[in-house]
Design a protein around this motif. Sequence first.
Motif, PDB file in Angstrom:
ATOM      1  N   GLU A  39      36.967  38.570   2.282  1.00 37.11           N
ATOM      2  CA  GLU A  39      37.273  37.140   2.121  1.00 37.11           C
ATOM      3  C   GLU A  39      36.302  36.242   2.884  1.00 37.11           C
ATOM      4  N   LYS A  40      35.893  36.663   4.075  1.00 38.91           N
ATOM      5  CA  LYS A  40      34.870  35.962   4.882  1.00 38.91           C
ATOM      6  C   LYS A  40      35.299  34.551   5.275  1.00 38.91           C
ATOM      7  N   ILE A  90      26.751  36.261  12.638  1.00 39.82           N
ATOM      8  CA  ILE A  90      25.341  36.065  12.298  1.00 39.82           C
ATOM      9  C   ILE A  90      25.234  35.387  10.944  1.00 39.82           C
ATOM     10  N   ASN A  91      26.008  35.876   9.990  1.00 41.81           N
ATOM     11  CA  ASN A  91      26.106  35.274   8.655  1.00 41.81           C
ATOM     12  C   ASN A  91      27.407  35.748   8.017  1.00 41.81           C
ATOM     13  N   PRO A  92      27.817  35.152   6.897  1.00 46.06           N
ATOM     14  CA  PRO A  92      29.119  35.505   6.301  1.00 46.06           C
ATOM     15  C   PRO A  92      29.237  36.957   5.865  1.00 46.06           C
ATOM     16  N   TRP A  93      28.135  37.658   5.719  1.00 48.94           N
ATOM     17  CA  TRP A  93      28.182  39.053   5.303  1.00 48.94           C
ATOM     18  C   TRP A  93      28.419  40.001   6.488  1.00 48.94           C
ATOM     19  N   LYS A  94      28.434  39.442   7.679  1.00 48.29           N
ATOM     20  CA  LYS A  94      28.612  40.272   8.874  1.00 48.29           C
ATOM     21  C   LYS A  94      29.772  39.753   9.709  1.00 48.29           C
ATOM     22  N   THR A  95      30.910  39.612   9.031  1.00 47.82           N
ATOM     23  CA  THR A  95      32.128  39.176   9.704  1.00 47.82           C
ATOM     24  C   THR A  95      33.102  40.349   9.764  1.00 47.82           C
ATOM     25  N   ILE A 104      37.216  33.996   8.237  1.00 48.18           N
ATOM     26  CA  ILE A 104      37.217  33.939   9.702  1.00 48.18           C
ATOM     27  C   ILE A 104      35.776  34.120  10.158  1.00 48.18           C
ATOM     28  N   HIS A 105      35.252  33.128  10.835  1.00 47.55           N
ATOM     29  CA  HIS A 105      33.826  33.125  11.163  1.00 47.55           C
ATOM     30  C   HIS A 105      33.526  33.528  12.599  1.00 47.55           C
ATOM     31  N   SER A 106      34.540  33.775  13.386  1.00 49.63           N
ATOM     32  CA  SER A 106      34.323  34.334  14.723  1.00 49.63           C
ATOM     33  C   SER A 106      34.237  35.856  14.608  1.00 49.63           C
ATOM     34  N   VAL A 107      33.630  36.501  15.595  1.00 43.43           N
ATOM     35  CA  VAL A 107      33.473  37.961  15.589  1.00 43.43           C
ATOM     36  C   VAL A 107      33.694  38.488  17.002  1.00 43.43           C
ATOM     37  N   SER A 108      34.773  38.074  17.614  1.00 44.00           N
ATOM     38  CA  SER A 108      35.042  38.450  19.003  1.00 44.00           C
ATOM     39  C   SER A 108      36.517  38.744  19.183  1.00 44.00           C
ATOM     40  N   THR A 109      36.809  39.624  20.116  1.00 42.81           N
ATOM     41  CA  THR A 109      38.201  39.911  20.453  1.00 42.81           C
ATOM     42  C   THR A 109      38.855  38.734  21.167  1.00 42.81           C
ATOM     43  N   TYR A 110      38.052  37.766  21.614  1.00 41.35           N
ATOM     44  CA  TYR A 110      38.571  36.666  22.423  1.00 41.35           C
ATOM     45  C   TYR A 110      38.507  35.311  21.707  1.00 41.35           C
ATOM     46  N   ARG A 146      45.951  37.983   7.454  1.00 44.81           N
ATOM     47  CA  ARG A 146      44.811  38.871   7.718  1.00 44.81           C
ATOM     48  C   ARG A 146      44.369  38.831   9.176  1.00 44.81           C
ATOM     49  N   ILE A 147      45.064  38.074  10.003  1.00 45.12           N
ATOM     50  CA  ILE A 147      44.669  37.960  11.409  1.00 45.12           C
ATOM     51  C   ILE A 147      44.740  39.319  12.104  1.00 45.12           C
ATOM     52  N   GLY A 148      45.763  40.094  11.818  1.00 47.12           N
ATOM     53  CA  GLY A 148      45.886  41.415  12.435  1.00 47.12           C
ATOM     54  C   GLY A 148      44.716  42.313  12.086  1.00 47.12           C
ATOM     55  N   ARG A 149      44.330  42.310  10.808  1.00 49.45           N
ATOM     56  CA  ARG A 149      43.188  43.137  10.385  1.00 49.45           C
ATOM     57  C   ARG A 149      41.913  42.711  11.095  1.00 49.45           C
TER      58      ARG A 149
END
Length: 641
Positions: free
Chosen positions: A81-82, A71-76, A84-90, A119-122
């Motif tokens: 660090e912000k 939705i925005n960088p504060w909700k990643t 990664i801009h996707s927010v999905s398991t896929y 940080r990909i794992g996190r």
Amino acid sequence: MIQELVTYTQKVLAPFREHGLRPKDGLHIVVGFDELGAVTVQPPELYRRTDASVSEFLLNCARREQRAWMINPWKTYDGPEKEIHSVSTYCLAFKKGTWIGGEAYLKKIEENKKPLDQRIGRYFDRAITLLEPDEERERQVALQFKHFCQNGLGELLASLPEYEKLKETDYICLYLGEPQVSLPDYEQVNNRYLRDKLFNTEQENTTPDAEDRVYGTSNFFNGYGDKKPFLLHQTAPFGTNAARNPAASGISSRISDADARWLNDFRLLADRNQRILPNPLPVFVDADELNREVVAIFNEDPALLPGYREIMERLVSGGHDLNNYYLLFYQQREVKDFDYVSRFDIRLRDEQQDTNSWRVQDLFGINQTLKCETVFDLQTQVLKVVFSNALVQEQKSGAWAYKYFDDIDPKYCSATTFRLVMQYRKAWYDFVYKSRRQAITPAAWRDILLSGLRDDVAATDKYAGYRAKQKLNIYLSLNHLFDSNNVNFTGHFMPTYLPELRDSLGRLLADDAADQHLATDEDYAFAAGQLIYYLLYQSKTEDKTNELLEPFLQKTNDALFKDALAQTIRRYKHAISFGNRRFRKLAEEVLGYEARKTPKELLAFILCGYFSPSGLFAKKTEKPEDAAAESQASETNETEA
């Protein structure tokens, strides 16, 4: 505003959800896994928004991206660090600069911070929380995708020739495709993300009700200042007594998760690079068909998007009454204005002159008249001149640019024009787009025109005099439409009064006018303007401009004004013929008249006299000693001054 936009999005925009949908600029990769667990990669594609068309592959990527984006960088899921801009398991999406070798990546290494690949794992651990406990298959698929992103992504990118073509700011978007997951799987995970994240904060969310709806604080152009005491209500009735309404303690209102989702859909459509909504956007109340027609007109030809003017003119010609609607101006991801319009009147009528248009007469001989039949004509013909191209601009392509809510760089206009635009542009926006005729008061009209006139008088370029006459034509011709009692001109209707002033001056300077004298303050101010012009014309400067008029306009009382006149007469007396009877007559009358009004109150009449054809240069029979001077003066092109 919220409920109106929710209803509008539900009933009007739902069919347009994928209209103009495009992926982010960058490299798009879709991977899958075969029965043995080996990775399969579909041929990746690079997209630029300047591309003329989009492939079916990229369109499918855009569908996945839409259901996997923050939705925005504060909700990643990559805080703080912000990157990664996707927010999905896929899906995993980031900019090239944050990947191995990029500028942002190297900066993280220098600062001894974890770079993105570590940080990909996190990220996936956080995203997997969107899955339900019983969704074991989906969890295993997500873990398989996570493992590949951690261990195989670098090798994959290094093998792609398209990767080398990317800029630092381009995205790399990696999607998990079929047969592992389908678009509905993306949708399901995205719905869970949005359910909580669409609200400002999860702290104030209610528990699901009987219909499984959650209510929370709106995130639609709305902040949540719980950590900023100066933003909190200190005396509001809500929240001051927990016993009053424990569920609403400290909160003035909540919206449902369903409404929050519709508002998010509206935001996504409004932010789309390929615009599908006009700006400003009319949202007609209880008129779904009319609202659909507006959007349909705007999207008829993607290569030639009609403006608000063309849309409203089409609706009027189609017999629609443009009443009862909200007007939204949305720009740069901000709501600049949202207001109710009870009635929109596109036509301009001059009741006093009994004409179906507003007309600007050519009162100062520049061979230009204007006829404004609609408010949009007024915008392009009059406001363009009044604000010296700073508010309304005609571009080289022929299109129009309107700066009602844009940032304006003061270095491209004078300080006066900048002040006028910033002070009055919202009032003009209301006047043109909301039919609020009272938005421009007589005082505002006077300030806009006289300030602009004085700005042109002080200018030194060769077109300044022409611009001043343009503004005078507009000021005099249209004043009665903003100032019904003509207070700005001491009660006079200038298109008819200006010829009277000129005739009165002619009678004053006639041969047999020994008994003629200045009778009114308006006659005096007009004559003073004529005298100033004649005196300044005597200057020997090759490139004459009107800036020498400015010192006279700065005088605050009649005595100082006349003193400036007397000094100017002494300065140029050597250039004026001793036998110039008309000059002597005019100077005596002006210097001897006792005005009741100040020069500031008579400023418009002084300017009218200055820019009118000079009565001192009129051809007539003179005494022999005056003939030479009059002959020379009569050959003068007065537009030079």
